[in-house]
Design a protein around this motif. Sequence first.
Motif, mmCIF file in Angstrom:
data_model
loop_
_atom_site.group_PDB
_atom_site.id
_atom_site.type_symbol
_atom_site.label_atom_id
_atom_site.label_comp_id
_atom_site.label_asym_id
_atom_site.label_seq_id
_atom_site.Cartn_x
_atom_site.Cartn_y
_atom_site.Cartn_z
ATOM 1 N N GLY A 202 0.810 -1.213 0.000
ATOM 2 C CA GLY A 202 0.000 0.000 0.000
ATOM 3 C C GLY A 202 0.843 1.262 0.000
ATOM 4 O O GLY A 202 0.517 2.237 -0.685
ATOM 5 N N THR A 203 1.935 1.252 0.758
ATOM 6 C CA THR A 203 2.818 2.418 0.798
ATOM 7 C C THR A 203 3.497 2.638 -0.547
ATOM 8 O O THR A 203 3.642 3.775 -1.014
ATOM 9 N N MET A 204 3.902 1.535 -1.195
ATOM 10 C CA MET A 204 4.535 1.657 -2.508
ATOM 11 C C MET A 204 3.560 2.212 -3.547
ATOM 12 O O MET A 204 3.944 3.018 -4.403
ATOM 13 N N LEU A 205 2.307 1.790 -3.481
ATOM 14 C CA LEU A 205 1.315 2.324 -4.416
ATOM 15 C C LEU A 205 1.117 3.821 -4.210
ATOM 16 O O LEU A 205 0.916 4.574 -5.168
ATOM 17 N N SER A 206 1.192 4.264 -2.954
ATOM 18 C CA SER A 206 1.042 5.684 -2.666
ATOM 19 C C SER A 206 2.256 6.475 -3.137
ATOM 20 O O SER A 206 2.130 7.537 -3.753
ATOM 21 N N VAL A 207 3.456 5.948 -2.855
ATOM 22 C CA VAL A 207 4.685 6.636 -3.251
ATOM 23 C C VAL A 207 4.841 6.637 -4.768
ATOM 24 O O VAL A 207 5.420 7.564 -5.346
ATOM 25 N N ARG A 208 4.305 5.613 -5.420
ATOM 26 C CA ARG A 208 4.440 5.491 -6.875
ATOM 27 C C ARG A 208 3.822 6.677 -7.622
ATOM 28 O O ARG A 208 4.214 6.974 -8.745
ATOM 29 N N GLU A 209 2.870 7.355 -6.986
ATOM 30 C CA GLU A 209 2.214 8.493 -7.622
ATOM 31 C C GLU A 209 2.858 9.830 -7.260
ATOM 32 O O GLU A 209 2.344 10.878 -7.641
ATOM 33 N N SER A 210 3.960 9.800 -6.513
ATOM 34 C CA SER A 210 4.621 11.046 -6.126
ATOM 35 C C SER A 210 5.336 11.667 -7.319
ATOM 36 O O SER A 210 5.632 11.008 -8.323
ATOM 37 N N ASP A 211 5.643 12.969 -7.208
ATOM 38 C CA ASP A 211 6.196 13.728 -8.334
ATOM 39 C C ASP A 211 7.547 13.192 -8.790
ATOM 40 O O ASP A 211 7.818 13.101 -9.994
ATOM 41 N N HIS A 212 8.422 12.840 -7.845
ATOM 42 C CA HIS A 212 9.764 12.429 -8.260
ATOM 43 C C HIS A 212 9.742 11.090 -8.991
ATOM 44 O O HIS A 212 10.560 10.838 -9.873
ATOM 45 N N VAL A 213 8.790 10.219 -8.644
ATOM 46 C CA VAL A 213 8.678 8.947 -9.349
ATOM 47 C C VAL A 213 8.117 9.165 -10.757
ATOM 48 O O VAL A 213 8.582 8.575 -11.732
ATOM 49 N N LEU A 214 7.104 10.020 -10.861
ATOM 50 C CA LEU A 214 6.536 10.328 -12.172
ATOM 51 C C LEU A 214 7.575 10.996 -13.072
ATOM 52 O O LEU A 214 7.629 10.734 -14.282
ATOM 53 N N ALA A 215 8.425 11.831 -12.474
ATOM 54 C CA ALA A 215 9.482 12.473 -13.256
ATOM 55 C C ALA A 215 10.494 11.446 -13.748
ATOM 56 O O ALA A 215 10.973 11.517 -14.895
ATOM 57 N N ALA A 216 10.821 10.474 -12.901
ATOM 58 C CA ALA A 216 11.758 9.419 -13.307
ATOM 59 C C ALA A 216 11.191 8.594 -14.454
ATOM 60 O O ALA A 216 11.907 8.225 -15.394
ATOM 61 N N LYS A 217 9.890 8.317 -14.394
ATOM 62 C CA LYS A 217 9.253 7.585 -15.492
ATOM 63 C C LYS A 217 9.290 8.398 -16.783
ATOM 64 O O LYS A 217 9.532 7.857 -17.864
ATOM 65 N N ALA A 218 9.040 9.694 -16.658
ATOM 66 C CA ALA A 218 9.045 10.550 -17.843
ATOM 67 C C ALA A 218 10.426 10.616 -18.490
ATOM 68 O O ALA A 218 10.547 10.782 -19.710
ATOM 69 N N GLY A 224 12.962 -1.237 -12.900
ATOM 70 C CA GLY A 224 13.728 -1.793 -11.789
ATOM 71 C C GLY A 224 14.465 -0.724 -11.008
ATOM 72 O O GLY A 224 14.486 -0.725 -9.776
ATOM 73 N N ALA A 225 15.074 0.220 -11.728
ATOM 74 C CA ALA A 225 15.800 1.305 -11.065
ATOM 75 C C ALA A 225 14.842 2.207 -10.296
ATOM 76 O O ALA A 225 15.166 2.653 -9.182
ATOM 77 N N ILE A 226 13.681 2.466 -10.865
ATOM 78 C CA ILE A 226 12.696 3.310 -10.171
ATOM 79 C C ILE A 226 12.225 2.646 -8.885
ATOM 80 O O ILE A 226 12.119 3.286 -7.844
ATOM 81 N N VAL A 227 11.970 1.336 -8.961
ATOM 82 C CA VAL A 227 11.465 0.606 -7.782
ATOM 83 C C VAL A 227 12.494 0.593 -6.668
ATOM 84 O O VAL A 227 12.197 0.916 -5.512
#
Length: 321
Positions: A202-218, A224-227
């Motif tokens: 649940g915590t990972m799903l919440s953090v997954r939507e944070s700005d820095h993660v979305l920026a890394a995806k972009a 694997g590196a993002i996780v």
Amino acid sequence: MASRATKIDELAATAGRSTVVDEPGAGGSGDEGQSLLKSAWRRLRRNPMFLVGAAIIGLFVLVAVLAPWLAPHDPAMRLLEDQVSNAKNQIPPSQPGHPLGGDQYGRDLLSRILLGSQQTLLVALLATVIGLGIGTVLGTLAGAFGGWVDTVVMRIVDVMLSIPSLLLAVSIGALFVTQSQFSVILAVAIVQVPIFARLLRGTMLSVRESDHVLAAKALGIKRGAIVFRHILPNSLGPVIVQSTLVLAIAILDAAALSFLGLGAADDSIPEWGQMLGNAQDYFDTQPHLAFWPAACIVVVALGFTLIGESMREALDPRQRR
């Protein structure tokens, strides 16, 4: 099941929000510009509940480490056996050299209480570490991959959460042909796995939507590196905090299993739950045989609970003021 799972999910959502650090000038708090850990530690130092819990656990760990030197006698030796009378239901009373007297076999009760702290600490720590390790792996798989992996893992977790923890631990412990401390550790560890797995997922799903993660995806960074560089490190904090609460549950569950006779058969190595079980035939006439190990179990579990609740409140962004 629904209530336990819902409570864990709510904790995960709150934990995910707590990973966001307050920006300077955000207003309304005395912790502006501070990192989450620094502001949390600032509140912990002022929290009497945390200080009491830390004092209890600090004393417990100190006694467990120094128990071989603090114990006045060998806990397995029947030094007062000549004072035991089964016919009169009599055991050795308090006397010089034996402040708490002896047990039903003439062994020094104080020495057994002190040495029993080692077994209690060992069982609780190992069970929590094993449960944390397995739960972290399952939670990471569910939170990182999603899809059918998430579905399979969470359905297994839901089934385990649907069974009362103590009943599940007793069922697992009863499967072993030979009862031992290992069977107790493994039974208690398995009970804790779904708690850690669901919380981390649940915590990972919440953090997954944070700005820095979305920026890394972009930016095209591999999943694997993002996780492992962004999502998992920011999700482990709440799980570690939860482990302090689980330690309290592990102590109670391990004591319950030993009380029911599912612990080590050899009572020459004392353990508080086992001592409590051995004293059940003397509740009416010699209640102190049960009082001392029961009091130790309750106080130590309370200490871990106070620390865990204090840490959870300190890391909750809603508690900042």
